[in-house]
Design a protein around this motif. Structure first.
Motif, PDB file in Angstrom:
ATOM      1  N   ASN A   9      47.212  31.251  37.651  1.00 52.07           N
ATOM      2  CA  ASN A   9      45.975  31.616  38.032  1.00 52.07           C
ATOM      3  C   ASN A   9      44.897  30.686  38.413  1.00 52.07           C
ATOM      4  N   PRO A  51      45.502  42.257  40.127  1.00 52.05           N
ATOM      5  CA  PRO A  51      44.121  42.095  40.290  1.00 52.05           C
ATOM      6  C   PRO A  51      43.592  40.560  39.727  1.00 52.05           C
ATOM      7  N   ASN A  52      44.266  40.276  38.710  1.00 48.79           N
ATOM      8  CA  ASN A  52      43.973  38.786  38.331  1.00 48.79           C
ATOM      9  C   ASN A  52      44.393  37.622  39.325  1.00 48.79           C
ATOM     10  N   TYR A  88      41.445  37.959  41.719  1.00 44.96           N
ATOM     11  CA  TYR A  88      40.161  37.473  41.238  1.00 44.96           C
ATOM     12  C   TYR A  88      40.192  35.836  41.390  1.00 44.96           C
ATOM     13  N   SER A  89      41.388  35.294  41.192  1.00 43.86           N
ATOM     14  CA  SER A  89      41.344  33.783  41.207  1.00 43.86           C
ATOM     15  C   SER A  89      41.563  33.270  42.440  1.00 43.86           C
ATOM     16  N   GLY A 114      38.488  35.684  44.846  1.00 42.32           N
ATOM     17  CA  GLY A 114      37.258  35.321  44.098  1.00 42.32           C
ATOM     18  C   GLY A 114      36.826  33.726  44.066  1.00 42.32           C
ATOM     19  N   VAL A 156      39.249  46.997  42.788  1.00 38.89           N
ATOM     20  CA  VAL A 156      39.484  45.594  43.039  1.00 38.89           C
ATOM     21  C   VAL A 156      38.748  45.270  44.437  1.00 38.89           C
ATOM     22  N   ARG A 171      34.907  45.235  43.838  1.00 38.76           N
ATOM     23  CA  ARG A 171      34.496  43.960  43.254  1.00 38.76           C
ATOM     24  C   ARG A 171      34.489  42.822  44.043  1.00 38.76           C
ATOM     25  N   MET A 172      35.390  42.571  45.135  1.00 39.72           N
ATOM     26  CA  MET A 172      35.428  41.564  45.893  1.00 39.72           C
ATOM     27  C   MET A 172      34.529  41.706  46.837  1.00 39.72           C
TER      28      MET A 172
END
Length: 223
Positions: free
Chosen positions: A100, A132-133, A136-137, A140, A174, A177-178
């Motif tokens: 990540n 999701p992680n 996000y990495s 995001g 998700v 959030r993005m």
């Protein structure tokens, strides 16, 4: 800053490079000073900077120093960057959490036209858009890159909208959030503001848009 304080930064790195890896406050502070100095120096195009940073990366025997050196190389278009990323991948591809970091460092890099690299990373085996992680990495991390996410041609915004629409069919939370990266669109200058708004409108027009994304997009556009 790096140009004006190059010698001071080099001295700071040297003075805080003792081979001590304890968790004492003073030793943590020394590592922070050293790695901050390395980060500033990485902006210089002076001969040998990339090579020395790669040497520090290779010699690092702890993750803090290795990540700091990798991060310093990530924004430089040089062979050392490619080699460091390959070395790190080869050593840590078995560890999802460490990967990540590998994804995020590359996504947020200030390299010109880094969007192409981010697209390529989406096809790498260590990335999974259903995780999701990982999203996000990588995604995001890209959204935190002012040089590439906010590219004046709007390519970064179109890319994020594509990803949000894809995510919306997989995980609405998700995706919401993005899409939040667009919600400050009114704070930007006219060209970028208009480009972000256009992508928000494009997302809202999707048939069957999830409730989570619809709410955030609509509030942002109607505010």
């Amino acid at each position: 800053l790096a140009q004006a304080l190059g010698s001071e930064l080099e001295a700071t790195v040297a003075a805080n490079s003792a081979d001590v890896h304890s968790n004492e406050a003073a030793d943590r502070a020394a590592r922070t000073c050293k790695n901050a100095g390395i980060g500033y120096l990485s902006y210089l195009d002076a001969p040998g900077i990339a090579a020395r940073t790669y040497e520090r990366f290779s010699a690092a025997d702890n993750m803090t120093d290795k990540i700091a050196a990798l991060n310093a190389l990530s924004g430089k278009d040089c062979p050392e960057r490619v080699k460091a990323l390959e070395d790190f991948y080869g050593e840590w591809k078995h560890d999802p959490l460490v990967m990540n970091k590998w994804l995020g460092i590359q996504a947020g890099a200030s390299l010109e036209n880094n969007l192409a690299n981010v697209r390529a990373l989406m096809t790498d085996p260590v990335f999974d858009i259903k995780n999701p992680n990982k999203v996000y990495s990588l995604i995001g991390g890209f959204c935190a890159s002012p040089n590439n996410f906010h590219a004046v041609d709007g390519s970064g915004y179109a890319f994020l909208a594509d990803v949000v629409l894809q995510l919306d069919d997989l995980n609405g939370q998700v995706a919401s959030r993005m899409v939040s990266a667009f919600t400050r669109w009114k704070k930007f200058e006219p060209a970028r503001s208009a480009a972000m708004r256009a992508q928000l409108e494009r997302i809202r027009a999707k048939d069957g848009l999830s409730e989570n994304v619809f709410e955030i997009v609509s509030k942002s556009l109607d505010a």
